[in-house]
Design an enzyme around this catalytic site. Structure first.
Site, mmCIF file in Angstrom:
data_model
loop_
_atom_site.group_PDB
_atom_site.id
_atom_site.type_symbol
_atom_site.label_atom_id
_atom_site.label_comp_id
_atom_site.label_asym_id
_atom_site.label_seq_id
_atom_site.Cartn_x
_atom_site.Cartn_y
_atom_site.Cartn_z
ATOM 1 N N GLU A 121 27.121 -25.441 -3.855
ATOM 2 C CA GLU A 121 26.508 -26.043 -4.927
ATOM 3 C C GLU A 121 26.165 -25.119 -5.932
ATOM 4 O OE1 GLU A 121 21.974 -28.026 -5.689
ATOM 5 O OE2 GLU A 121 22.227 -26.190 -4.363
ATOM 6 N N HIS B 124 22.304 -18.983 -5.927
ATOM 7 C CA HIS B 124 21.111 -18.517 -5.769
ATOM 8 C C HIS B 124 21.249 -17.381 -4.828
ATOM 9 C CE1 HIS B 124 19.392 -20.785 -8.831
ATOM 10 N NE2 HIS B 124 19.710 -21.884 -8.499
ATOM 11 N N ASP C 139 19.836 -34.853 -5.464
ATOM 12 C CA ASP C 139 18.854 -34.272 -6.527
ATOM 13 C C ASP C 139 19.095 -34.956 -7.913
ATOM 14 O OD1 ASP C 139 18.226 -32.148 -4.490
ATOM 15 O OD2 ASP C 139 19.967 -31.231 -4.953
ATOM 16 N N ASP D 293 24.545 -24.632 0.422
ATOM 17 C CA ASP D 293 23.298 -24.829 -0.642
ATOM 18 C C ASP D 293 23.174 -23.715 -1.544
ATOM 19 O OD1 ASP D 293 21.227 -26.612 -1.374
ATOM 20 O OD2 ASP D 293 19.954 -24.996 -0.659
HETATM 21 C C1 NOJ Z 1 19.897 -27.710 -3.412
HETATM 22 C C2 NOJ Z 1 19.494 -28.858 -2.618
HETATM 23 O O1 NOJ Z 1 20.584 -29.954 -2.687
HETATM 24 C C3 NOJ Z 1 17.977 -29.573 -2.860
HETATM 25 O O2 NOJ Z 1 18.045 -30.522 -2.332
HETATM 26 C C4 NOJ Z 1 17.536 -28.491 -2.340
HETATM 27 O O3 NOJ Z 1 15.940 -28.678 -2.313
HETATM 28 C C5 NOJ Z 1 17.427 -26.976 -2.788
HETATM 29 N N1 NOJ Z 1 19.154 -26.775 -3.059
HETATM 30 C C6 NOJ Z 1 16.963 -25.951 -1.993
HETATM 31 O O4 NOJ Z 1 17.494 -25.887 -0.974
#
Ligand code: NOJ
Ligand code: NOJ
Length: 723
Positions: free
Chosen positions: A288, A264, A360, A260
């Site tokens: 991601e 960041h 998302d 994830d």
């Molecule tokens: C990306 C995830 O896909 C999303 O759903 C999540 O809220 C954020 N990162 C924070 O973890």
């Protein structure tokens, strides 16, 4: 704990032996025996665990986090009952669709408390992205003792069905820093600390990322993502904790990780995370890195990361183009441009994970409620370069359009499990093709014919060819003249047997890999797939995974024609130890050669040598070290300080943007820092350089700095720029 692990490990090994017996019996061995390190033949299915299927009601409202469950399924931010047992019960549904890997929500123990939404409604971490204990399983997903039992059972059932399990891993943060449990983190039940009373420095205490900060390298990595307590991975305790948690999942049978928010996390730290995972065992990692397109200010950083870290990425730029073209009727040139741009930037482009939608963004059918277009987008994703990932429910045409269908309305409960839908059947067929024709997994992707509505592209791996023709126009057919293909002269029927309106073509003999296709009419809203798989020949190398590792790390090499008798694998001129060998997949051990880039080749037992594929031999296992240089030479806008040094991890004294380490970050100009993952126990030599906006390089003066990298934990270097 220790004996618990040992038991699990034994169970897993014996389960593998049982699987093997079953597979040999039904002659499917190569199919399910593929290792995770080559994921290119897989079809991934993304599941929001809470919203898939409620397999056990006993975990719906657990005592330690009661009140977060909504049996009426009207509060979209509460738990709705889906769990690991539910996924396990639907395994044959998934296998029947041709799904060969599932990506599940972060399964770790999440926030136990309700964070009110301000309108009197409870909200819960039903999605799994607010971890409180990375070493235990969430009680709503598993059982009320937070044990691993349900996870283990899921893995066993998945593997028995030839399905790999990808764990969503979110080490960037714990829980919300200003509410609920205030970021509190537990190590298998023992409190480590929290954000508000952070005497150990386990967290970064910066503001939320906002505005221009989303494009700022320092802020994206070190500021706070949406109030989520930002873990300081450079702290040795946090570093060890996250790596141990990942390893625990490997011990429990996880085949890969979707990481994830990689944009960041500290970019340099993640090289060591990947290395730690690959050193332990076979895995596939993809991250991601959210970005809209290839013009994103951090796009260059994204492909440098993917090319070097051993972590592939979700293909967000292609996702945007897919949604624009199939969803909003943009011209096919949008897709074609991204394929060619990324093709020249990403070394391991076939490992990019491609998708139409996810949790998302609004679902495709919210953007365009047109099943033809969804089928076309699906066929494209399943046959174009990259590893396809299908969002749960796509095959049931699931969508809820409230508020534009964005989060949380893109996460409805799975409406049913109908195996008769066209989408379900198309996914199954194209998954079979991906298994059987290596052009889909490993081949090049080239455009053969294009206009605003029609895209005809070819996948090619040596003599294996797949040609795909899509017409997305709802009413107009097109006359296709002047189409060439590498398919050998013959007639070809549609691999999808007309399920998306496809037709047959006649290929005539031509020259130079350009065989003319007899003119034909491509009907409106259709997809045709034509394919050819060549017979035995010289070894053909399509994949290596991981893409880097120190001597001793096992490497999976995949392709075709390796032969059933063991031959030789070479890293440069050095012969590697072979751990296993089949005609399509070899496991070899990284030999003890000096660090650097090597061409890997396979020689079959008959002496035929394959093409080569690049692999980076690291010096030793990687340790994250934070390098700070104070009072560096002055810079103008667009100039950056980089780190370079005497090992491949430091760029081998390279002075280019892509090969040196950086750009470094300067929250306290003119002091700069970066995290680099460097070889344990080695005395490294390094220097800092300025790479100016125009490419001019300025070296710091003096002799090289030296540093002996610790053999475990994390390290810190703090030096002054030498004038
Ligand atoms: C990306 C995830 O896909 C999303 O759903 C999540 O809220 C954020 N990162 C924070 O973890
Ligand atoms: C070339 C640089 O000019 C020098 O400063 C550096 O010490 C060496 N590379 C590495 O030995």
């Amino acid at each position: 704990m220790r004996s618990g692990c040992a038991n699990t490990w034994t169970r897993r090994v014996s389960q593998r032996i049982i699987n093997l017996g079953v597979l040999v019996a039904i002659v499917l061995a190569p199919l399910s025996a593929t290792l995770a390190a080559d994921f290119k033949r897989e079809v991934i299915y993304q599941i929001i665990t809470d919203r898939f299927f409620d397999g056990s009601t006993s975990n719906n409202n657990p005592a330690q986090s009661s009140g977060l469950y909504d049996s009426t399924k009207t509060n979209w931010r509460a738990y709705w009952g889906g769990d690991l047992a539910g996924i396990q019960q639907k395994m044959s549904y998934l296998a029947g669709m041709g799904v060969t890997a599932i990506w599940i929500s972060p399964p770790v123990d999440n926030l136990n408390t309700n964070i009110p939404d301000g309108n009197g409604n409870p909200t819960a971490s039903y999605h799994g992205y607010q971890a409180r204990d990375f070493k235990r399983i969430e009680e709503h997903f598993g059982n009320t003792t937070n044990s691993w039992t349900d996870f283990d059972n899921l893995v066993t059932a998945a593997h028995a069905n030839g399905i790999k399990v990808i764990v969503d891993f979110a080490p960037n943060h714990s829980t919300q820093n200003n509410a609920g449990e205030f970021g509190a983190l537990y190590d298998n039940g023992i409190l480590l600390g929290n954000y508000t009373n952070d005497t150990n420095g386990y967290f970064h205490h910066n503001a939320n990322i906002s505005g221009g900060g989303w494009d700022d390298r320092y802020q994206v990595q070190y500021y706070t993502l949406f109030d989520l307590a930002d873990v300081n991975q450079e702290h040795a305790t946090m570093d060890a904790y996250m790596k141990a948690a990942a390893q625990l999942f490997q011990q429990h049978g996880a085949d890969g990780f979707r990481i994830d928010a990689v944009k960041h996390l500290s970019w340099g730290w993640q090289y060591s995370l990947a290395n730690s995972i690959y050193t332990f065992g076979d895995s596939f990692l993809f991250g991601e890195w959210y970005q809209g397109n290839t013009s994103d200010p951090l796009y260059h950083d994204s492909y440098k990361f993917a090319n070097k870290s051993g972590i592939s990425l979700l293909d967000f730029p292609l996702n945007t183009a897919i949604r624009n073209v199939f969803g909003s009727n943009a011209n096919f040139s949008d897709i074609d441009a991204v394929i060619s741009q990324e093709g020249s930037n990403f070394t391991w482009k076939e490992d990019l994970v491609t998708f139409i939608d996810n949790h998302d963004m609004s679902r495709f059918l919210t953007v365009n409620n047109n099943n033809n277009r969804l089928h076309e987008a699906l066929a494209f994703t399943l046959t174009s370069r990259g590893i396809p990932c299908i969002y749960y429910g796509t095959e049931q045409y699931l969508h809820n359009d409230t508020s534009g269908g964005t989060d949380p309305y893109n996460r409805p409960m799975m409406p049913g499990f109908n195996t008769g839908t066209t989408a379900y059947q198309v996914i199954n067929k194209l998954s079979t093709l991906r298994r059987n024709n290596p052009a889909i997994a490993y081949g090049s992707m080239g455009q053969r014919w294009i206009n605003n509505d029609v895209y005809i592209y070819e996948r090619k791996f040596f003599g294996n060819v797949v040609l795909v023709a899509i017409n997305k126009n709802e009413t107009s057919s097109y006359n296709i003249a002047g189409l060439n293909t590498a398919l050998p002269a013959a007639s070809y029927s549609d691999y999808l047997t007309g399920s998306l309106g496809g037709l047959s073509i006649v290929v005539n003999a031509g020259s130079g890999g350009n065989n003319p296709v007899a003119n034909f009419t491509l009907p409106a809203h259709t997809v045709s797939v034509w394919q050819f798989t060549e017979g035995a020949g010289s070894p053909q190398l399509g994949s290596i995974g991981p893409t880097n590792g120190q001597p001793g790390v096992r490497v999976t090499i995949a392709g075709k024609n390796f032969g059933s008798t063991t031959g030789t694998v070479k890293f440069g001129a050095t012969t590697a130890t072979i751990n296993s060998w089949t005609s399509t997949q070899i496991v070899a051990t990284t030999p003890s050669v000096s660090n650097g880039n090597y061409n890997v080749t396979v020689t079959n037992s008959g002496g035929q040598v394959s093409n080569s594929i690049q692999y980076t031999v690291l010096t030793a296992k990687l340790i994250p070290v934070t390098f700070t240089v104070n009072n560096a030479t002055p810079t103008q806008v667009g100039d950056y300080i980089f780190l370079t040094g005497n090992t491949v991890e430091l760029g081998n004294w390279s002075t280019t943007w892509d090969a040196a380490v950086g750009p470094m970050l300067t929250p306290n100009y003119p002091n700069w820092f970066t995290v680099a993952s460097v070889p344990a126990g080695q005395t490294i030599q390094f220097k800092f350089i300025k790479i100016a906006a125009n490419g001019a390089v300025t070296w710091e003066a003096g002799s090289n700095h030296t540093f002996t990298v610790p053999t475990s934990g994390t390290g810190f270097v703090n030096v002054n720029w030498q004038y």
